[in-house]
Design a protein around this motif. Sequence first.
Motif, short mmCIF file in Angstrom:
data_model
loop_
_atom_site.label_atom_id
_atom_site.label_comp_id
_atom_site.label_asym_id
_atom_site.label_seq_id
_atom_site.Cartn_x
_atom_site.Cartn_y
_atom_site.Cartn_z
N GLY A 5 72.94 -6.80 83.22
CA GLY A 5 71.82 -7.06 84.11
C GLY A 5 70.52 -7.33 83.39
N TRP A 6 70.60 -7.65 82.10
CA TRP A 6 69.40 -7.92 81.32
C TRP A 6 69.18 -9.42 81.19
N ASP A 7 67.95 -9.86 81.33
CA ASP A 7 67.65 -11.28 81.15
C ASP A 7 67.22 -11.53 79.71
N ASP A 8 66.83 -12.78 79.45
CA ASP A 8 66.49 -13.18 78.08
C ASP A 8 65.25 -12.47 77.54
N SER A 9 64.40 -11.94 78.45
CA SER A 9 63.20 -11.25 77.97
C SER A 9 63.54 -9.97 77.20
N GLN A 10 64.74 -9.44 77.43
CA GLN A 10 65.17 -8.23 76.74
C GLN A 10 65.74 -8.53 75.35
N PHE A 11 66.08 -9.78 75.12
CA PHE A 11 66.76 -10.11 73.87
C PHE A 11 65.85 -9.93 72.66
#
Length: 311
Positions: free
Chosen positions: A227-233
């Motif tokens: 449930g994580w988007d690219d902002s978490q990467f």
Amino acid sequence: MGRHSQSSSLSTTLVELGALASKSLTNTTAEHGRRRAAGPAKTSISPAMYRAGGVAAALSLAVSGGAYAATQFGESDIAPLTESQARMQAIAASGEDTADGLVVGGDVAEVSSVTEEVTDKFERVEQESDSLAEGEEKVQTEGVNGVTRVVYRVTSVDGKEIAREVVSRAVVTERVDEVVLVGTGSTSDATADTGSGSATTTATASGDGTTAASAQSIAKSMMSSYGWDDSQFSCLVNLWNRESGWNYQAQNPSSGAYGIPQSLPGSKMSSVASDWATNPTTQITWGLGYISERYGSPCSAWAHSESTGWY
């Protein structure tokens, strides 16, 4: 002059009460004389009798708080002693010292306050999981003992505790029970169900993970399943750059932490697969699961690392 200065307050009281007795008895005699003029003359009261009356009045005050003296001599101005005053006179007369506590039957009872911290031990809670092979276990939530601060009122007699009463309780640390996942699935199911799709397929599409770039590519392809988007990467990249430089063979010489996520000990990663020491995908899978369970997201884990230097 010397003898007068050494006289006690009790002597003064006796003289005053003797005078009161004299006044009352004289008035009584006079009143009787007016009502019975034809009767025989009353005998006068001697000074010795006055003194005796004063002594009797003083003794009656000590015994019954002044009520007896007021009744005998008709003096309504004399206020009886209160219960507290009479009790204090009795204690003073006995010579007992009650400064350290209550005197009960000759024993000294002391009341004190005692504070203790009581440990509330955590319990083990097991949950079945088909994502783990049968017989395998994985700690999902680490247990933490709770601490409760208890204040007691303690009563002791001659140094021996005879009673204890709880005054208050305050929770210092909440208890957290240990949650353990117990595997119920087959080995093949556990290997396939990594929480991020097939590890073999991911490794094939993104490289083998033996370089930093390919390891990051594998991790990025798995993030959406949490449930994580690219902002978490970017937070994940920063976190594991600090921990291992994305090197699957990295080992901390001091603590023994191992692999890309720096698992401590490295054998914890065996909950994903037995090839944890050589397979970057196994390490990344375990590391993402650890972050999800403990911090909720890579950015939360990174913030903790920034604050403390570890995650």
